[in-house]
Motif scaffolding. Structure first.
Motif, mmCIF file in Angstrom:
data_model
loop_
_atom_site.group_PDB
_atom_site.id
_atom_site.type_symbol
_atom_site.label_atom_id
_atom_site.label_comp_id
_atom_site.label_asym_id
_atom_site.label_seq_id
_atom_site.Cartn_x
_atom_site.Cartn_y
_atom_site.Cartn_z
ATOM 1 N N ARG A 141 14.704 10.931 -6.522
ATOM 2 C CA ARG A 141 14.084 9.608 -6.363
ATOM 3 C C ARG A 141 14.759 8.604 -7.257
ATOM 4 O O ARG A 141 15.414 8.948 -8.245
ATOM 5 C CB ARG A 141 12.584 9.664 -6.619
ATOM 6 C CG ARG A 141 12.238 10.037 -8.025
ATOM 7 C CD ARG A 141 10.742 10.064 -8.203
ATOM 8 N NE ARG A 141 10.420 11.108 -9.175
ATOM 9 C CZ ARG A 141 9.332 11.813 -9.191
ATOM 10 N NH1 ARG A 141 8.416 11.606 -8.294
ATOM 11 N NH2 ARG A 141 9.139 12.718 -10.093
ATOM 12 N N MET B 106 8.235 0.123 -7.073
ATOM 13 C CA MET B 106 8.661 0.725 -5.808
ATOM 14 C C MET B 106 9.556 1.930 -6.113
ATOM 15 O O MET B 106 10.454 1.844 -6.943
ATOM 16 C CB MET B 106 9.429 -0.291 -4.967
ATOM 17 C CG MET B 106 9.821 0.218 -3.603
ATOM 18 S SD MET B 106 8.445 0.645 -2.538
ATOM 19 C CE MET B 106 7.796 -0.943 -2.171
ATOM 20 N N THR B 107 9.309 3.034 -5.422
ATOM 21 C CA THR B 107 10.098 4.254 -5.600
ATOM 22 C C THR B 107 10.761 4.606 -4.286
ATOM 23 O O THR B 107 10.113 4.615 -3.248
ATOM 24 C CB THR B 107 9.207 5.425 -6.059
ATOM 25 O OG1 THR B 107 8.531 5.045 -7.255
ATOM 26 C CG2 THR B 107 10.024 6.671 -6.311
ATOM 27 N N TYR C 98 12.582 7.582 -2.233
ATOM 28 C CA TYR C 98 12.727 9.035 -2.195
ATOM 29 C C TYR C 98 13.878 9.365 -1.261
ATOM 30 O O TYR C 98 13.920 8.900 -0.125
ATOM 31 C CB TYR C 98 11.441 9.692 -1.685
ATOM 32 C CG TYR C 98 10.276 9.510 -2.626
ATOM 33 C CD1 TYR C 98 10.066 10.406 -3.660
ATOM 34 C CD2 TYR C 98 9.410 8.431 -2.495
ATOM 35 C CE1 TYR C 98 8.998 10.249 -4.537
ATOM 36 C CE2 TYR C 98 8.349 8.257 -3.365
ATOM 37 C CZ TYR C 98 8.153 9.173 -4.381
ATOM 38 O OH TYR C 98 7.102 8.995 -5.239
ATOM 39 N N PHE D 196 12.887 7.180 2.141
ATOM 40 C CA PHE D 196 11.671 6.416 2.410
ATOM 41 C C PHE D 196 11.164 5.891 1.080
ATOM 42 O O PHE D 196 11.592 6.340 0.021
ATOM 43 C CB PHE D 196 10.613 7.242 3.152
ATOM 44 C CG PHE D 196 10.210 8.510 2.466
ATOM 45 C CD1 PHE D 196 9.125 8.543 1.620
ATOM 46 C CD2 PHE D 196 10.929 9.680 2.695
ATOM 47 C CE1 PHE D 196 8.754 9.721 0.999
ATOM 48 C CE2 PHE D 196 10.556 10.860 2.083
ATOM 49 C CZ PHE D 196 9.471 10.881 1.228
ATOM 50 N N SER D 197 10.280 4.915 1.147
ATOM 51 C CA SER D 197 9.811 4.289 -0.083
ATOM 52 C C SER D 197 8.301 4.412 -0.212
ATOM 53 O O SER D 197 7.588 4.614 0.773
ATOM 54 C CB SER D 197 10.202 2.809 -0.110
ATOM 55 O OG SER D 197 9.584 2.128 0.955
ATOM 56 N N ALA D 198 7.830 4.278 -1.436
ATOM 57 C CA ALA D 198 6.398 4.289 -1.725
ATOM 58 C C ALA D 198 6.163 3.533 -3.019
ATOM 59 O O ALA D 198 7.033 3.488 -3.887
ATOM 60 C CB ALA D 198 5.897 5.723 -1.851
ATOM 61 N N SER D 199 4.999 2.937 -3.133
ATOM 62 C CA SER D 199 4.633 2.255 -4.372
ATOM 63 C C SER D 199 4.160 3.287 -5.376
ATOM 64 O O SER D 199 3.488 4.250 -5.025
ATOM 65 C CB SER D 199 3.514 1.244 -4.124
ATOM 66 O OG SER D 199 3.967 0.232 -3.277
ATOM 67 N N SER D 200 4.500 3.071 -6.622
ATOM 68 C CA SER D 200 4.061 3.974 -7.681
ATOM 69 C C SER D 200 3.743 3.147 -8.909
ATOM 70 O O SER D 200 3.880 1.926 -8.907
ATOM 71 C CB SER D 200 5.149 5.005 -7.989
ATOM 72 O OG SER D 200 6.272 4.361 -8.555
ATOM 73 N N GLN E 107 -1.618 12.201 -3.726
ATOM 74 C CA GLN E 107 -0.287 11.620 -3.560
ATOM 75 C C GLN E 107 0.330 12.075 -2.243
ATOM 76 O O GLN E 107 -0.031 13.100 -1.681
ATOM 77 C CB GLN E 107 0.635 12.017 -4.727
ATOM 78 C CG GLN E 107 0.194 11.467 -6.060
ATOM 79 C CD GLN E 107 0.205 9.954 -6.121
ATOM 80 O OE1 GLN E 107 1.074 9.326 -5.549
ATOM 81 N NE2 GLN E 107 -0.764 9.382 -6.787
ATOM 82 N N THR E 108 1.272 11.291 -1.765
ATOM 83 C CA THR E 108 1.917 11.574 -0.489
ATOM 84 C C THR E 108 2.589 12.939 -0.508
ATOM 85 O O THR E 108 3.311 13.265 -1.437
ATOM 86 C CB THR E 108 2.987 10.499 -0.189
ATOM 87 O OG1 THR E 108 2.354 9.231 -0.242
ATOM 88 C CG2 THR E 108 3.620 10.718 1.158
#
Length: 118
Positions: free
Chosen positions: A115, A101-102, A104, A93-97, A61-62
């Motif tokens: 988040r 979409m999440t 942070y 910032f965003s990320a797919s989960s 994970q990031t």
């Protein structure tokens, strides 16, 4: 009717593996050799859609940088309130989960992280 051939295909010129690609001009699937100019049109019965879903474990994970508030490339917003100190400015910032979409957030004042699932 014979079954479609779904195995590997090889170039008759160089004996290298043929790779699939879309011929955008002709709007069809074809196989090509990366080492020579050989191209072979795919038979209509060979076309199928293949979807690969990659699952990442927790180690992949990031990783969030320790001081993201100092990063000038990240966007900032004043439309959120920090749940810890009530300050109204944060870097995000965003990320797919798995939940979709999440977003942070990182508070500019107290560095608290939280988040939001969109």
């Amino acid at each position: 009717m014979s079954k479609p051939s779904r195995g590997l295909k090889f170039c008759p010129v160089s004996n290298d593996l043929l790779y699939p690609r879309e011929n955008k001009e002709l709007r069809r699937l074809e196989y090509y050799c990366k080492n020579c100019d050989y191209v072979q049109a795919a038979e209509p019965r060979e076309t199928c859609v293949h979807v690969t879903e990659l699952k990442h474990d927790a180690k992949e994970q990031t990783v969030v940088l320790q001081d993201v508030t100092a990063d000038p490339t990240l966007p900032r917003t004043q439309e959120v309130t920090c749940p810890q100190c009530q300050h109204n400015e944060a870097v995000f910032f965003s990320a797919s989960s798995e939940q979709g979409m999440t977003l942070y957030f990182n508070c500019m004042l107290c560095q608290h992280r939280w988040r939001d699932y969109v």
